[in-house]
Design a protein around this motif. Structure first.
Motif, short mmCIF file in Angstrom:
data_model
loop_
_atom_site.label_atom_id
_atom_site.label_comp_id
_atom_site.label_asym_id
_atom_site.label_seq_id
_atom_site.Cartn_x
_atom_site.Cartn_y
_atom_site.Cartn_z
N ALA A 4 0.65 -1.37 0.08
CA ALA A 4 0.38 0.27 0.12
C ALA A 4 0.74 0.68 0.08
CB ALA A 4 -0.92 0.84 1.53
N LEU A 5 0.82 2.05 -0.46
CA LEU A 5 1.20 3.23 -0.84
C LEU A 5 0.21 4.48 0.51
CD1 LEU A 5 2.06 3.91 -4.01
CD2 LEU A 5 3.44 3.26 -2.53
N VAL A 6 0.53 4.98 1.27
CA VAL A 6 0.37 6.00 1.72
C VAL A 6 0.61 8.18 1.45
CG1 VAL A 6 -0.20 6.59 3.88
CG2 VAL A 6 -0.79 5.04 3.40
N LEU A 7 -0.33 8.55 0.84
CA LEU A 7 0.16 10.37 0.40
C LEU A 7 -0.02 10.86 1.63
CD1 LEU A 7 -0.44 9.86 -3.27
CD2 LEU A 7 1.70 9.45 -1.94
N ARG A 8 0.77 11.83 2.19
CA ARG A 8 0.02 12.88 3.18
C ARG A 8 0.35 14.65 3.15
NH1 ARG A 8 1.88 8.24 6.48
NH2 ARG A 8 0.12 7.40 8.03
N ALA A 9 -0.81 15.20 3.11
CA ALA A 9 -0.77 16.75 3.10
C ALA A 9 -1.31 17.02 3.98
CB ALA A 9 -1.34 16.65 2.15
N LEU A 14 -3.74 9.59 2.25
CA LEU A 14 -4.57 8.75 1.25
C LEU A 14 -3.96 7.44 1.10
CD1 LEU A 14 -6.92 8.72 -1.17
CD2 LEU A 14 -4.91 9.23 -2.76
N ARG A 15 -4.77 6.44 1.09
CA ARG A 15 -3.77 5.01 1.07
C ARG A 15 -4.63 4.44 0.55
NH1 ARG A 15 -5.21 -0.65 2.86
NH2 ARG A 15 -3.38 -0.73 4.02
N ALA A 16 -3.60 3.62 -0.49
CA ALA A 16 -3.98 3.39 -1.89
C ALA A 16 -3.10 1.29 -2.34
CB ALA A 16 -4.30 3.91 -3.04
N SER A 17 -3.45 1.05 -2.57
CA SER A 17 -2.32 -0.04 -3.06
C SER A 17 -2.01 -0.24 -4.43
CB SER A 17 -3.48 -1.22 -3.18
OG SER A 17 -4.05 -1.29 -4.75
N GLY A 18 -0.47 -0.60 -4.06
CA GLY A 18 0.50 -0.79 -5.38
C GLY A 18 -0.17 -1.19 -6.40
N ARG A 19 -0.84 -2.40 -6.63
CA ARG A 19 -1.35 -2.08 -7.36
C ARG A 19 -2.75 -1.56 -8.35
NH1 ARG A 19 -5.29 -7.74 -8.80
NH2 ARG A 19 -6.27 -6.90 -11.35
N ALA A 20 -3.63 -0.97 -7.78
CA ALA A 20 -4.75 0.00 -7.68
C ALA A 20 -3.97 1.24 -8.76
CB ALA A 20 -5.20 0.81 -6.68
N VAL A 21 -2.73 2.04 -7.81
CA VAL A 21 -1.97 3.30 -8.39
C VAL A 21 -1.58 2.61 -9.62
CG1 VAL A 21 0.31 4.35 -7.79
CG2 VAL A 21 -1.45 3.95 -6.50
#
Length: 342
Positions: A4-9, A14-21
């Motif tokens: 999972a990738l987690v983007l913070r601002a 925002l949390r998204a799986s690597g496959r979804a990205v």
């Protein structure tokens, strides 16, 4: 295990799986390719370089006219409206917890169509009049379906059954209007009712884009509530969610996204039905995936419009005719698959 990738601002994350990205990035590239092809192809075929040159200041007047005034509004409308339909389908399929729970099936597209038909029959014209008719017709239909389906709460299967019945009734009303209307109005209704991107212009497209942007700004909050609802009404209520109020807000949001499209193109079938399911299979999401549904819907409608314009030489088909053909095959496959699983 899916990474999972987690983007913070700041306080937002925002949390998204690597496959979804990866899948979303590929879909975005495919969409860009579809839009580029739409700008290149036509009676005057242009190269990618000529398209880019036409967008720059001081470009050839003819190329600039072809790209910016004739082709760009239609290409961008296909992408924008496909995304809106994909989002609307995702909302209603999450709400009903059923892959058949799309605006096409539960009567909201037919309701928006009826609203516009009434406006046209009364002599109305222009984007604002048609948009008003589409929104009022869609919301009135959504309210009717919701009230008829409500029995100590709103349940997805009941909503679909009631929606199918309302859709059939409204389709009969639309046909009656077409028969009783003056010939010119009937022809206008028939062409518009086929679902078409012909003659899309910048001004109504800009209105639709602003309306869609306002609705998209609500989606992050809506997405969180949709994921809570997918846990079940009782669990969502225990988490502090006002279940019935949230369902009403989601119905209004999904209906508005459909009406934005219907006001210009007429009813376009299949996209809202198929896009969320295709996105789930591509990204591997078990729950609602609004970004994937929007991108998939945009790609599907853009591809369908390319087929409508260029599949038959010298003939431009209504895009709705293409999506209906594709949707028929998809619906048969979906029904066969669901019957095997059950």
């Amino acid at each position: 295990m899916t990474r999972a990738l987690v983007l913070r601002a700041g306080r937002l994350s925002l949390r998204a799986s690597g496959r979804a990205v990866v899948v979303d990035a590929i879909l975005a590239c495919v969409l860009l390719g579809c839009v580029t092809l739409a700008l290149m192809l036509g009676s005057r075929v242009l190269s990618p370089g000529e398209v880019l040159a036409a967008l720059a200041p001081g470009a050839d007047a003819t190329d600039r006219l072809v790209v910016l005034e004739w082709r760009a509004p239609r290409a961008l409308a296909a992408a924008l409206f496909g995304a809106c339909l994909g989002l609307s389908g995702a909302i209603f399929q999450s709400l009903t917890r059923n892959p058949l729970g799309s605006p096409d099936v539960i009567g909201l597209s037919a309701g928006s169509y009826t609203g516009v038909v009434c406006v046209l029959s009364l002599g109305g014209a222009g984007y604002l009049a048609l948009a008003t008719g589409a929104v009022v017709g869609g919301l009135a239909t959504a309210l009717t379906v919701y009230l008829l389906a409500f029995r100590r709460g709103m349940h997805g299967f009941r909503l679909i059954i009631v929606g199918i019945a309302i859709s059939a009734m409204l389709s009969s009303v639309n046909r009656w209007f077409s028969v009783k209307a003056d010939l010119d109005v009937a022809l206008q209704v028939a062409v518009w009712g086929a679902g078409t991107l012909n003659n899309v212009e910048w001004l109504p497209l800009s209105y639709s884009a602003m309306a869609a942007l306002a609705l998209v700004l609500v989606l992050p909050a809506a997405g969180r509530r949709m994921r809570q609802l997918e846990l079940g009404d009782d669990t969502a209520g225990m988490l502090g969610l006002s279940v019935e109020r949230t369902k009403i807000l989601l119905v209004v949001l999904g209906t508005a996204l459909t009406a934005v499209v219907t006001a210009i193109t007429g009813p376009v079938a299949f996209i809202a039905l198929a896009a969320p399911q295709i996105a789930r299979r591509l990204t591997g999401h078990g729950s609602v995936d609004l970004t994937g549904a929007a991108l998939t819907g945009a790609v599907l409608l853009s591809t369908s419009d390319l087929i409508a314009q260029h599949a038959i030489s010298g003939v431009v088909l209504p895009v709705g005719a293409v999506t209906v053909c594709l949707g028929g095959g998809y619906l048969v496959w979906l029904l066969v698959r669901e019957s095997k699983n059950s």
